[in-house]
Design a protein around this motif. Structure first.
Motif, mmCIF file in Angstrom:
data_model
loop_
_atom_site.group_PDB
_atom_site.id
_atom_site.type_symbol
_atom_site.label_atom_id
_atom_site.label_comp_id
_atom_site.label_asym_id
_atom_site.label_seq_id
_atom_site.Cartn_x
_atom_site.Cartn_y
_atom_site.Cartn_z
ATOM 1 N N GLU A 124 0.863 -1.186 0.000
ATOM 2 C CA GLU A 124 0.000 0.000 0.000
ATOM 3 C C GLU A 124 0.892 1.226 0.000
ATOM 4 O O GLU A 124 1.713 1.408 0.900
ATOM 5 N N LYS A 158 -7.357 1.241 -4.553
ATOM 6 C CA LYS A 158 -6.675 2.526 -4.542
ATOM 7 C C LYS A 158 -5.425 2.422 -3.675
ATOM 8 O O LYS A 158 -5.501 2.066 -2.500
ATOM 9 N N THR A 247 -11.838 -1.170 3.907
ATOM 10 C CA THR A 247 -10.958 -0.509 2.933
ATOM 11 C C THR A 247 -11.780 0.146 1.831
ATOM 12 O O THR A 247 -11.525 1.290 1.433
ATOM 13 N N ASP A 251 -11.791 4.058 1.059
ATOM 14 C CA ASP A 251 -11.232 4.431 -0.244
ATOM 15 C C ASP A 251 -12.266 5.127 -1.121
ATOM 16 O O ASP A 251 -11.945 6.074 -1.848
ATOM 17 N N ASP A 302 -7.667 8.895 7.638
ATOM 18 C CA ASP A 302 -8.548 8.845 6.470
ATOM 19 C C ASP A 302 -10.014 8.947 6.885
ATOM 20 O O ASP A 302 -10.826 9.585 6.205
#
Length: 844
Positions: A124, A158, A247, A251, A302
């Motif tokens: 990642e 991503k 995720t 994302d 995030d």
């Protein structure tokens, strides 16, 4: 520039950016060398939100030097008018036939025939300052492909890629670490985290184990590469399907929200909503699971970025519903957004940020430096701050004061069945009183029954949130149940006079003081810059003190108001770090308490009206602070009359107990009349510390009656006193008296010029102007000084037992000293210089 941007790119451009993050644009004004760039373009190019003309030109040249096949970005440039160039950019999609990327099927086929020396890893690509630019990600992949030409690389999400190396040697971990170092050598703040798979022959198992180890590597920290661990894999508690869903959730920003109304405890109107995080059924994660997986995979930042973006987007998309309402949203305080990400939000949603309320949990420990950064950012953007879950075992009053929030949410654990718990009611009552005394708004969360609602209204909660008033909905409700609204109004009617209610005026509002009294408000909380408070010519007293928020600049106009209080708190309580102007119109009165000016704040009184303060308490003051505290800057610049009466064990007219920060008191106009009584009293200055005072262009009278009594100066400490263009009368009685200066062992200076000073002193030990056993310089020029003193020991001007230099020029000195032990003009070890002065000293 913004108007030009909208004209060229259209009003839907921001939404297009959100819908398609791989397209962006910027506008160059060649005439003034300015650039305006959107969030996507800045991210793709790795630029700040305001890159500057030279920087954008350098980036464009760098990409124009590459062929379209090599460049990860495409540019389309067109003229947008005279001196205007518009540029649209997008990420180039790499063909599945490109040898640098292969499809999933090709990868699985290669894994099926892999040798024991083969390596499979999931990586990642990350930035230490947020999302890496798209072209940076592609450059990293290209570098890996060049470093290891035999590698197969396949995109799996991503920023996530499969890396397969057919022959990685005897130690695949070391090989991957070498690749990481070489591929990222020229890139700042970019790394990749990786998990290496097991050596199982089944491709599905290998892929599954690599993904699991990447999850573990992320938990260990960005940039970590972990080899496969059978023990970790056998004892795994992570559900990889849910981890994959998490995720995808982050994302693709697939968060959804329910909105629960927060209502007024006074009339049931909707004040705000709380956005409660949810996920779609296809994701299947609770809010608690989202935070858990985010923490384990190092993606709390995030989540925070998505939360802030989604909250502001909600407000922007529902402007009508939020025209006079706010949106509360939980924040992860340890993951404050980077300046670049925050600037992107400001650029898109700056006009709605003042509708946002950020919630932090009180038990979350935030370092002072980070907290200061958070508060500065919120203040600049007009965002409000709330503390959640207050009142639990973690609660700490000093910590709450450190946060200095706008709202405090009282924890549900205290409210549950509170109607059956008298001791908890007493606790919550004291919590709400503390919240109100500091100017915060009390919000009761988790109210689920009528009885809980009634008790929380009675105890003085300002806002109510809970299932009883309104359940969360997927949409924004315009009103709550009419029955509940009627119940809230009825409860308030039944409890008239028993509820503590703070009134929060709007910017520029003219407040009718008697309407507030009729509405049974108990205080006014001011958190904006311009307020007018009006009373009536009759001057009837209203029991409504004023609380001013910490850290604001505000002007308050008093127009014929009359305030009183039954509490020990001041009638005007200025917040810490605030700058306040009070303009006077008409005749204004304060009964029982005065105006508190804390050490790091300032007060200026202006206007043509009058103000009368009648203060009485154990440690009494008119304007300033009590005997144990230090006051801030105080300026009296009104042209009307200021009358102060201060009565207590200790009493001060203007000033306070201490002056640790060296604050100055300036009286520069008007007619000031001060009366103080107590065991220790000071008209203007400091009880037990340094007094810095300037008096000019005014008339003034000071009357004190106390064992230790000072007109202008201090009982002990230092003083710097300047008096010019004045007419002052000082009348003191007691035991130890000082008209202008310090009673005992003082230091500093006294300057008197172009004015008339009259004194009438009756006590045991009297110092008219100066000190005793100290060191004070005294200068008198062009002044008329007349003192009449009666006592045991009297010093007219100077220091009979100390030092300090005395200079008197072109003045008239008339001293009457009726005492056995007396001195006229003296400095025992200093100099005395009297020039062109008429001195008339009578003794007896």
């Amino acid at each position: 520039m913004k108007d030009i941007w909208k004209h060229i790119f259209g009003t839907a451009w921001d939404e297009l950016n959100i819908f398609s993050p791989d397209i962006g644009g910027f506008l160059i004004n060649e005439a003034d060398k300015t650039v305006m760039i959107d969030a996507n373009a800045a991210r793709m190019l790795g630029l700040p939100s305001e890159p500057g003309y030279d920087r954008i030109q350098a980036v464009m040249k760098a990409f124009s030097d590459q062929s379209m096949e090599e460049s990860p970005l495409s540019f389309r440039t067109f003229s947008a008018g005279q001196d205007l160039t518009a540029v649209i950019i997008r990420i180039n999609r790499i063909s599945q036939n490109d040898p640098k990327l292969c499809g999933r099927g090709h990868m699985i086929g290669a894994l099926a025939s892999a040798s024991e020396r083969a390596l499979l890893a999931m990586i990642e690509i990350q930035s230490f300052e947020g999302i890496p630019p798209a072209f940076t990600i592609l450059n990293v992949i290209n570098s890996i492909s060049e470093i290891e030409p035999s590698a197969l690389i396949s995109r799996c999400g991503k920023r996530k890629y499969w890396i397969f190396i057919p022959d990685a040697g005897d130690n695949g971990l070391e090989r991957l670490q070498e690749i990481q170092k070489e591929a990222l050598e020229s890139l700042d703040n970019i790394t990749f985290t990786a998990g290496i798979s097991s050596s199982d022959k089944d491709p599905t198992v290998r892929m599954d184990t690599a993904e699991f180890m990447l999850y573990q590597a992320n938990a260990a920290g960005k940039g970590t590469i972990l080899n496969f661990s059978q023990e970790l894999y056998d004892n795994r508690t992570v559900d990889l399907d849910l981890a994959r869903n998490f995720t995808r959730l982050v994302d693709e920003n697939l968060f959804v929200y329910n909105f629960q109304p927060i209502v007024s405890a006074h009339d049931g109107s909707i004040f705000a909503y709380e956005a409660l995080m949810r996920t779609e059924s296809s994701i299947g994660l609770s809010a608690e699971q989202v935070i858990l997986y985010a923490s384990q995979s190092n993606r709390l930042y995030d989540v925070e970025r998505c939360t802030m973006l989604n909250a502001l987007r909600t407000i922007a998309n529902h402007r009508e519903e939020f025209s006079d309402r706010k949106l509360f949203v939980n924040s992860i305080s340890a993951y404050i957004l980077t300046p670049e990400d925050w600037q992107n939000l400001e650029r898109q949603y700056g006009d709605v940020m003042d509708h946002l309320v950020i919630e932090l949990t009180e038990q979350t420990q935030v370092a002072d430096e980070k907290l200061a950064s958070i508060k500065e950012r919120l203040h600049k953007s007009g965002i409000y701050l709330a503390i959640d879950d207050y009142g639990t075992g973690y609660s700490n009053t000093s910590n709450l004061l450190r946060y200095s929030p706008d709202f405090v949410k009282i924890d549900r654990a205290l409210i549950d069945d509170i109607n059956k718990k008298p001791k908890i009611q007493q606790l919550v009552s004291s919590i709400i009183e503390f919240i109100h005394s500091n100017g915060y708004i009390a919000l009761a969360e988790g109210v689920e029954t009528y009885d809980e609602l009634k008790v929380m209204i009675k105890l003085g909660a300002d806002l109510i949130q809970g299932f009883y008033t309104a359940h969360p909905k997927t949409y924004i409700q315009s009103t709550i149940s009419e029955n509940v609204v009627n119940e809230i109004i009825r409860i308030n009617t039944e409890l008239i006079g028993e509820i503590s209610r703070y009134y929060h005026p709007a910017e520029g509002e003219v407040i009718d003081l008697y309407s507030l009294a009729a509405g049974h408000y108990s205080a006014i909380f001011i958190d904006n810059s311009d307020i007018v408070i009006k009373g009536t010519d009759t001057g009837a007293a209203v029991n409504i003190p004023i609380v001013i928020k910490d850290g604001i600049v505000t002007k308050i106009t008093f127009h014929n108001i009359c305030l009183t209080t039954e509490k020990e708190t001041p009638l005007v309580d200025i917040g810490s770090g605030s700058t306040v102007e009070i303009e006077l119109i008409g005749h204004n009165r304060m009964i029982k308490r005065g105006i508190h000016v804390p050490v790091d704040s300032s007060l200026k009184i202006t206007g043509t009206g009058a103000l009368e303060i009648q203060a009485a308490s154990t440690s009494s003051y008119g304007i300033g602070c009590d005997k144990d505290s230090s006051y801030g800057e105080i300026v009296i610049a009104s042209s009307g009359r200021l009358t102060i009466s201060s009565l207590g064990d200790t009493s001060v007219g203007i000033g306070g107990g201490k002056n640790d920060s060296g604050s100055e008191i300036r009286i520069v106009s008007g007619d000031v009349r001060i009366t103080c009584e107590g065991s220790a009293s000071v008209g203007v200055g400091t009880l037990y510390g340094n007094a810095i005072t300037t008096i000019s262009d005014c008339s003034m009278s000071v009357l004190t009656n106390a064992s230790d009594s000072v007109g202008i100066g201090s009982i002990n400490g230092e003083a710097v006193i300047s008096m010019m263009n004045f007419r002052i009368f000082v009348d003191l009685s007691g035991l130890n008296l000082c008209g202008i200066g310090i009673i005992r062992s003082g230091k500093g200076s006294i300057f008197i010029s172009d004015g008339s000073l009259f004194g009438d002193f009756h006590g045991r030990c009297i110092r008219s102007i100066g000190t005793d056993k100290g060191d004070v310089d005294i200068t008198i020029r062009n002044a008329d000084v007349k003192m009449e003193c009666g006592g045991n020991t009297i010093t007219g001007i100077g220091d009979a037992e100390g030092s300090g230099n005395i200079e008197i020029q072109k003045s008239k000195i008339d001293l009457t000293l009726l005492a056995k032990d007396h001195e006229g003009i003296i400095s025992k070890t200093g100099t005395v210089n009297v020039i062109s002065t008429i001195s008339n000293i009578k003794t007896g």
